[in-house]
Design an enzyme around this catalytic site. Structure first.
Site, mmCIF file in Angstrom:
data_model
loop_
_atom_site.group_PDB
_atom_site.id
_atom_site.type_symbol
_atom_site.label_atom_id
_atom_site.label_comp_id
_atom_site.label_asym_id
_atom_site.label_seq_id
_atom_site.Cartn_x
_atom_site.Cartn_y
_atom_site.Cartn_z
ATOM 1 N N TYR A 104 -0.283 29.072 55.887
ATOM 2 C CA TYR A 104 1.059 28.521 56.220
ATOM 3 C C TYR A 104 1.826 28.592 57.543
ATOM 4 O O TYR A 104 2.650 28.648 57.808
ATOM 5 C CB TYR A 104 2.104 29.348 55.322
ATOM 6 N N LYS B 124 -11.485 37.053 51.658
ATOM 7 C CA LYS B 124 -12.531 36.190 51.046
ATOM 8 C C LYS B 124 -13.587 36.233 52.265
ATOM 9 O O LYS B 124 -13.986 35.042 52.786
ATOM 10 C CB LYS B 124 -12.235 34.970 50.709
ATOM 11 N N ASP C 158 -11.080 36.553 44.637
ATOM 12 C CA ASP C 158 -11.344 36.214 43.134
ATOM 13 C C ASP C 158 -11.561 37.553 42.313
ATOM 14 O O ASP C 158 -10.846 37.385 41.394
ATOM 15 C CB ASP C 158 -12.380 35.282 43.126
ATOM 16 N N ASP D 264 0.840 35.022 48.063
ATOM 17 C CA ASP D 264 1.654 34.135 47.289
ATOM 18 C C ASP D 264 1.199 34.256 45.816
ATOM 19 O O ASP D 264 1.828 34.310 44.693
ATOM 20 C CB ASP D 264 1.658 32.762 48.088
ATOM 21 N N ASP E 162 2.507 35.925 41.883
ATOM 22 C CA ASP E 162 2.949 35.270 40.697
ATOM 23 C C ASP E 162 2.036 35.776 39.564
ATOM 24 O O ASP E 162 2.558 35.951 38.394
ATOM 25 C CB ASP E 162 2.719 33.742 40.744
#
Ligand code: ATP
Length: 327
Positions: free
Chosen positions: A120, A164, A195, A219, A223
């Site tokens: 971002y 990652k 993951d 982010d 959720d």
């Protein structure tokens, strides 16, 4: 901050369900004996449609003069001319740490999401045949988010760095710096590929306490955690800088349910409780949290959680409970 003067709070209800949940949060705050001087700002899509400006320079100057921001939700339209208000506020106030606690039957953890860089960063190009987004990770950005996460982990149990780094060079730097900070501060820590973290959140949530991660991973995992708890409407967040802060529920403006009076106000109420804690009013914060736990235990909930109550009914029940408790 601390001290007993009345804190001055920039109030940004925003669009969609934002004003509905903020109204509820303010009623519950008042019933919990929390005093603030709210300074309202009309910011967001509604204002942009009317005036062509979603957030003005004057607003920013005025907001910077206040103690912190209480934010509802803002609709970001897919119009390239519209700049995301929340991203601008996070950048202008340098709110680099997004703290998201998740507590319920299956989870008890905090996600600490880096808020200013990663995917971002806004370093992007788009052409007909090719588009690029630069994933910027800096030592400074990684160090300061790791420090915030370590502060939290010290009060709890351990830190897990989520990354990652087997694929992304940018995450090799992130992981290295997070480890350095945790070692220096004596914070027990481990790390996990993103993951695997997404999977383990569901099958082995007890593996986690405080997670620190980069912007987009945080982010998405947030959720997911909200889904495990049962609703986005339950979850709160703080966006923290070194001496500034903005508090907001993690959900968006939910245009599909706006105006129906059924939005779950708990995320906004918990965000307001986090704000009172930050403002040095832990007793008010605790009263609000206790009232929310009571509502969840007794099934006094909105339809997203399987309850049958409207936003107003949940708000009134919470306010009554808090008023009764104070007598
Ligand atoms: P954004 O892009 O701003 O995140 P979004 O539409 O992707 O917006 P939300 O606005 O958070 O995300 O909504 C996602 C879904 O969750 C919608 O179906 C919405 O109705 C539901 N939802 C979000 N917040 C609440 C809430 N407080 N109470 C009940 N349902 C909610």
């Amino acid at each position: 901050m601390s001290g007993k003067r009345t804190p001055k709070v920039a109030l940004v209800p925003g669009d969609g369900i934002g004003p509905e949940v903020i109204e509820s949060a303010l009623a519950v705050l008042q019933a919990a004996g929390g005093e603030i001087e709210a300074v309202p700002f009309e910011v967001g899509l509604g204002r942009w449609k009317r005036t062509g400006t979603a957030l003005s320079e004057e607003d920013l100057i005025a907001i910077k003069d206040l103690d912190c921001v209480l934010f509802g939700a803002i609709t970001t339209p897919p119009d390239p001319a519209y700049k995301s208000v929340l991203l601008r506020l996070r950048k202008e106030l340098d709110l680099y740490a997004n703290i998201r606690p998740f507590k319920g039957q299956r989870l008890n953890l905090v996600i600490v999401r880096e808020n200013t860089e990663g995917l971002y960063s806004g370093i992007e190009t788009i052409e007909d045949e090719e588009a690029r987004t630069v994933r910027l990770i800096t030592r400074r950005g990684s160090r300061r988010i790791a420090e915030k996460a370590c502060d939290l982990a010290k009060e709890r149990q351990k830190l897990t760095v989520v990354h990652k780094s087997n694929v992304l060079k940018s995450d090799r730097l992130f992981l290295k710096v997070c480890r350095e900070v945790a070692l220096k501060r004596g914070v027990p820590h481990d790390d996990m590929y993103v993951d695997a973290a997404a999977y383990n959140l569901i099958v082995r949530p007890e593996a986690f306490d405080v997670l620190v991660t980069t912007n987009l991973f945080g982010d998405i995992l947030s959720d997911e955690a909200a889904g495990i708890l049962g609703s986005l409407g339950l979850c709160a967040s703080a966006n923290l800088g070194d001496d500034r802060a903005l508090f907001e529920p993690i959900h968006g403006s939910a245009p599909d349910i706006a105006g129906k009076g059924i939005a779950n106000p708990i995320g906004a109420i918990r965000s307001t409780a986090m704000m009172m804690q930050w403002l040095g009013r832990p007793e008010v914060s605790q009263r609000m949290e206790d009232a929310v736990s009571w509502a969840l235990q007794t099934g006094m909930t909105t339809t997203d959680l399987g309850g049958s109550y409207a936003t107003r009914e949940v708000t009134e029940a919470l306010a009554l409970r808090l008023t009764d408790m104070s007598h």
